[in-house]
Design a protein around this motif. Structure first.
Motif, PDB file in Angstrom:
ATOM      1  N   THR A   1       0.815  -1.218   0.000  1.00  0.00           N
ATOM      2  CA  THR A   1       0.000   0.000   0.000  1.00  0.00           C
ATOM      3  C   THR A   1       0.846   1.264   0.000  1.00  0.00           C
ATOM      4  OG1 THR A   1      -1.768  -1.177   1.153  1.00  0.00           O
ATOM      5  CG2 THR A   1      -1.842   1.231   1.177  1.00  0.00           C
ATOM      6  N   GLU A   2       1.789   1.367   0.908  1.00  0.00           N
ATOM      7  CA  GLU A   2       2.583   2.592   1.004  1.00  0.00           C
ATOM      8  C   GLU A   2       3.419   2.841  -0.251  1.00  0.00           C
ATOM      9  OE1 GLU A   2       5.855   4.806   3.913  1.00  0.00           O
ATOM     10  OE2 GLU A   2       4.826   2.987   4.587  1.00  0.00           O
ATOM     11  N   PRO A   3       4.194   1.850  -0.743  1.00  0.00           N
ATOM     12  CA  PRO A   3       4.949   2.134  -1.972  1.00  0.00           C
ATOM     13  C   PRO A   3       4.056   2.416  -3.166  1.00  0.00           C
ATOM     14  CG  PRO A   3       5.222  -0.164  -1.295  1.00  0.00           C
ATOM     15  CD  PRO A   3       4.567   0.546  -0.168  1.00  0.00           C
ATOM     16  N   SER A   4       2.894   1.781  -3.248  1.00  0.00           N
ATOM     17  CA  SER A   4       2.001   2.072  -4.374  1.00  0.00           C
ATOM     18  C   SER A   4       1.530   3.516  -4.323  1.00  0.00           C
ATOM     19  CB  SER A   4       0.809   1.109  -4.390  1.00  0.00           C
ATOM     20  OG  SER A   4      -0.184   1.460  -3.441  1.00  0.00           O
ATOM     21  N   HIS A   5       1.308   4.048  -3.123  1.00  0.00           N
ATOM     22  CA  HIS A   5       0.916   5.448  -3.000  1.00  0.00           C
ATOM     23  C   HIS A   5       2.089   6.385  -3.301  1.00  0.00           C
ATOM     24  CE1 HIS A   5      -3.294   5.633  -1.606  1.00  0.00           C
ATOM     25  NE2 HIS A   5      -3.061   4.387  -1.224  1.00  0.00           N
ATOM     26  N   ASP A   6       3.292   5.965  -2.987  1.00  0.00           N
ATOM     27  CA  ASP A   6       4.456   6.775  -3.354  1.00  0.00           C
ATOM     28  C   ASP A   6       4.517   6.950  -4.866  1.00  0.00           C
ATOM     29  OD1 ASP A   6       5.223   6.988  -0.704  1.00  0.00           O
ATOM     30  OD2 ASP A   6       6.679   5.347  -0.814  1.00  0.00           O
TER      31      ASP A   6
ATOM     32  N   PRO B   1       9.812   7.072  -7.263  1.00  0.00           N
ATOM     33  CA  PRO B   1       9.645   6.290  -6.037  1.00  0.00           C
ATOM     34  C   PRO B   1       8.769   5.059  -6.283  1.00  0.00           C
ATOM     35  CG  PRO B   1       9.350   8.625  -5.602  1.00  0.00           C
ATOM     36  CD  PRO B   1       9.430   8.484  -7.099  1.00  0.00           C
ATOM     37  N   ALA B   2       9.311   3.891  -5.980  1.00  0.00           N
ATOM     38  CA  ALA B   2       8.609   2.613  -6.154  1.00  0.00           C
ATOM     39  C   ALA B   2       8.198   2.366  -7.603  1.00  0.00           C
ATOM     40  CB  ALA B   2       7.389   2.531  -5.237  1.00  0.00           C
ATOM     41  N   GLY B   3       8.916   2.967  -8.538  1.00  0.00           N
ATOM     42  CA  GLY B   3       8.561   2.801  -9.947  1.00  0.00           C
ATOM     43  C   GLY B   3       8.609   1.348 -10.392  1.00  0.00           C
ATOM     44  N   ARG B   4       9.759   0.726 -10.206  1.00  0.00           N
ATOM     45  CA  ARG B   4       9.897  -0.666 -10.642  1.00  0.00           C
ATOM     46  C   ARG B   4       9.110  -1.626  -9.760  1.00  0.00           C
ATOM     47  NH1 ARG B   4      10.322  -2.167 -15.626  1.00  0.00           N
ATOM     48  NH2 ARG B   4      11.990  -1.075 -16.709  1.00  0.00           N
ATOM     49  N   PHE B   5       8.888  -1.270  -8.526  1.00  0.00           N
ATOM     50  CA  PHE B   5       8.024  -2.096  -7.688  1.00  0.00           C
ATOM     51  C   PHE B   5       6.598  -2.073  -8.228  1.00  0.00           C
ATOM     52  CE2 PHE B   5       4.975  -2.468  -4.180  1.00  0.00           C
ATOM     53  CZ  PHE B   5       5.305  -3.736  -3.709  1.00  0.00           C
ATOM     54  N   SER B   6       6.149  -0.902  -8.655  1.00  0.00           N
ATOM     55  CA  SER B   6       4.785  -0.754  -9.163  1.00  0.00           C
ATOM     56  C   SER B   6       4.606  -1.403 -10.523  1.00  0.00           C
ATOM     57  CB  SER B   6       4.421   0.730  -9.248  1.00  0.00           C
ATOM     58  OG  SER B   6       4.490   1.344  -7.972  1.00  0.00           O
ATOM     59  N   HIS B   7       5.684  -1.435 -11.299  1.00  0.00           N
ATOM     60  CA  HIS B   7       5.636  -2.020 -12.640  1.00  0.00           C
ATOM     61  C   HIS B   7       6.899  -2.837 -12.893  1.00  0.00           C
ATOM     62  CE1 HIS B   7       2.034   0.085 -14.036  1.00  0.00           C
ATOM     63  NE2 HIS B   7       2.463   1.098 -13.293  1.00  0.00           N
ATOM     64  N   PRO B   8       6.937  -4.091 -12.401  1.00  0.00           N
ATOM     65  CA  PRO B   8       8.088  -4.942 -12.711  1.00  0.00           C
ATOM     66  C   PRO B   8       8.316  -5.065 -14.212  1.00  0.00           C
ATOM     67  CG  PRO B   8       6.758  -5.926 -10.983  1.00  0.00           C
ATOM     68  CD  PRO B   8       5.985  -4.745 -11.504  1.00  0.00           C
ATOM     69  N   ARG B   9       7.229  -5.068 -14.962  1.00  0.00           N
ATOM     70  CA  ARG B   9       7.257  -4.919 -16.419  1.00  0.00           C
ATOM     71  C   ARG B   9       6.202  -3.873 -16.750  1.00  0.00           C
ATOM     72  NH1 ARG B   9       5.465  -6.837 -21.436  1.00  0.00           N
ATOM     73  NH2 ARG B   9       7.190  -7.144 -22.925  1.00  0.00           N
ATOM     74  N   GLU B  10       6.543  -2.941 -17.649  1.00  0.00           N
ATOM     75  CA  GLU B  10       5.787  -1.689 -17.751  1.00  0.00           C
ATOM     76  C   GLU B  10       4.676  -1.658 -18.786  1.00  0.00           C
ATOM     77  OE1 GLU B  10       9.931  -0.866 -19.663  1.00  0.00           O
ATOM     78  OE2 GLU B  10       9.059  -2.232 -18.195  1.00  0.00           O
ATOM     79  N   GLU B  11       4.279  -2.818 -19.320  1.00  0.00           N
ATOM     80  CA  GLU B  11       3.303  -2.796 -20.407  1.00  0.00           C
ATOM     81  C   GLU B  11       1.961  -2.184 -19.991  1.00  0.00           C
ATOM     82  OE1 GLU B  11       2.119  -6.175 -18.050  1.00  0.00           O
ATOM     83  OE2 GLU B  11       4.096  -5.574 -18.788  1.00  0.00           O
ATOM     84  N   HIS B  12       1.612  -2.213 -18.692  1.00  0.00           N
ATOM     85  CA  HIS B  12       0.341  -1.627 -18.269  1.00  0.00           C
ATOM     86  C   HIS B  12       0.446  -0.125 -17.988  1.00  0.00           C
ATOM     87  CE1 HIS B  12      -1.325  -5.628 -18.131  1.00  0.00           C
ATOM     88  NE2 HIS B  12      -2.498  -5.122 -17.809  1.00  0.00           N
ATOM     89  N   LEU B  13       1.657   0.399 -17.958  1.00  0.00           N
ATOM     90  CA  LEU B  13       1.866   1.837 -17.790  1.00  0.00           C
ATOM     91  C   LEU B  13       2.028   2.544 -19.132  1.00  0.00           C
ATOM     92  CD1 LEU B  13       2.393   4.270 -15.858  1.00  0.00           C
ATOM     93  CD2 LEU B  13       4.818   3.636 -15.937  1.00  0.00           C
ATOM     94  N   ILE B  14       2.638   1.884 -20.101  1.00  0.00           N
ATOM     95  CA  ILE B  14       2.989   2.531 -21.368  1.00  0.00           C
ATOM     96  C   ILE B  14       1.783   3.082 -22.132  1.00  0.00           C
ATOM     97  CG2 ILE B  14       4.047   2.128 -23.627  1.00  0.00           C
ATOM     98  CD1 ILE B  14       6.052   2.503 -21.368  1.00  0.00           C
ATOM     99  N   PRO B  15       0.570   2.478 -22.058  1.00  0.00           N
ATOM    100  CA  PRO B  15      -0.563   3.130 -22.737  1.00  0.00           C
ATOM    101  C   PRO B  15      -0.801   4.561 -22.285  1.00  0.00           C
ATOM    102  CG  PRO B  15      -1.131   0.871 -22.208  1.00  0.00           C
ATOM    103  CD  PRO B  15       0.195   1.147 -21.547  1.00  0.00           C
TER     104      PRO B  15
END
Length: 262
Positions: A185-190, A217-231
Motif C-alpha cells: 500500500t505505502e509504496p504504491s501510494h508513493d 519512487p517505487a517505480g519498478r516495484f509498481s511495474h516490474p514490467r511496464e506494459e500496463h503503464l505505457i498506454p
C-alpha cells in the motif's frame, strides 16, 4: 466536430466487472468507467484504444470491419468467455492512424485479422455498452520505450480534432505479486503521487518525467514490467496541456489512478 480528450484508464482484472463481486472490490472502478461518456463533449465518432495486452514490432491497428474478441484471460468462470461486444471496426481510421505514425517517422501498419483483447472490450462493455461506436485497437511497440509512445500519441493528436476518443488502457499499478499485500500500500501510494505530479504537468515537462518513470519512487516495484503503464504515454502524448487526475482508489490494497488529457 468537437475535439475529444485522451484518457488513461484502468481496465481492471480480467473480466472482473462481469463476475460476482460481494466485497465491492471493483464497484468504484466500474462506476468511473460507466460515467466516462457523460464527461465527453459529445458522443465520439470513433474510439481508438491502446491496449496493454498487444505488443508488436512497430505499431499495429486493428482493421477488421467487425473485429472478433480475443479472450486472453485464463481461469475465469465459463460465462466470461461468452461475453459479446459486436462493435463495428473502422478500417479507414486504422489506415489513417497508421499513416499519421508513418508520417512522423514511426513504424506502423494495419492488421485486418486481429480482434479486440480484454484490455479493450472489458472496459468498453462498461463505458459504451451499446456497442455502436466504431472501435480500433492499437498495439504497443515491443520496445516499451516511453518516449517512442509519447511521440506516437503526438502523431495521433489530430484524430482527437476529428472526434476520435483516444484511450490508453492499462493499470497504474501492476505488480501481480503485490496485489492484496498490505506491504504494497505505502509504496504504491508513493508511485501514485509521483505519477499524478508527472501527469498534471504541461506536455514537455510531462514527457520528460514519464521518460524516467522507472526512477520514480517505487517505480519498478509498481511495474516490474511496464506494459500496463505505457498506454498512458500515448494518451499523454496527444495533448500539450496539463493532464488531470479523474479517478483514484485503492484496489487490492494498492493505489490505482486514471487521467484525462484535454
Amino acid at each position: 466536430m468537437t475535439t475529444q480528450p485522451g484518457f488513461y484508464i484502468p481496465h481492471g482484472g480480467g473480466p472482473c466487472f462481469f463476475m460476482d463481486d460481494p466485497q465491492g472490490m471493483w464497484t468504484g472502478m466500474e462506476a468511473f468507467l460507466r460515467g466516462l461518456s457523460d464527461t465527453l463533449p459529445e458522443a465520439p465518432r470513433a474510439i481508438l484504444v491502446v491496449s496493454a495486452h498487444w505488443e508488436t514490432d512497430g505499431f499495429r491497428f486493428t482493421a477488421a470491419e467487425r473485429p472478433p474478441l480475443v479472450f486472453d484471460y485464463y481461469g475465469f468462470p465459463p460465462h466470461t468467455y461468452e461475453l459479446r461486444y459486436d462493435v463495428p471496426g473502422s478500417p479507414a481510421l486504422a489506415g489513417r492512424a497508421a499513416s499519421l505514425l508513418r508520417d512522423a517517422g514511426l513504424a506502423a501498419d494495419v492488421d485486418a485479422e486481429r480482434g479486440l483483447d480484454h484490455g479493450v472490450f472489458v472496459p468498453l462493455l462498461v463505458a459504451f455498452p451499446e456497442a455502436t461506436i466504431p472501435v480500433v485497437e492499437m498495439s504497443l511497440d515491443r520496445s516499451l520505450d516511453p518516449a517512442l509512445h509519447v511521440a506516437a500519441g503526438k502523431a495521433l493528436a489530430p484524430l482527437r480534432e476529428d472526434g476520435v476518443l483516444i484511450l490508453g488502457s492499462g493499470m497504474s499499478f501492476h505488480n501481480m505479486r503485490a496485489y492484496g499485500d498490505p506491504r504494497a500500500t505505502e509504496p504504491s501510494h508513493d508511485f501514485d503521487r509521483w505519477l499524478a505530479d508527472a501527469a498534471t504537468q504541461p506536455g514537455p515537462a510531462r514527457a520528460a518525467a514519464l521518460d524516467h518513470w522507472a526512477q520514480a519512487p517505487a517505480g519498478r516495484f509498481s511495474h516490474p514490467r511496464e506494459e500496463h503503464l505505457i498506454p498512458m504515454m500515448v494518451a499523454a502524448g496527444t495533448s500539450e496541456n496539463a493532464g488531470r487526475r479523474v479517478y483514484g482508489q485503492d484496489v487490492m490494497r494498492t493505489a490505482i489512478a486514471g487521467f484525462r488529457f484535454d
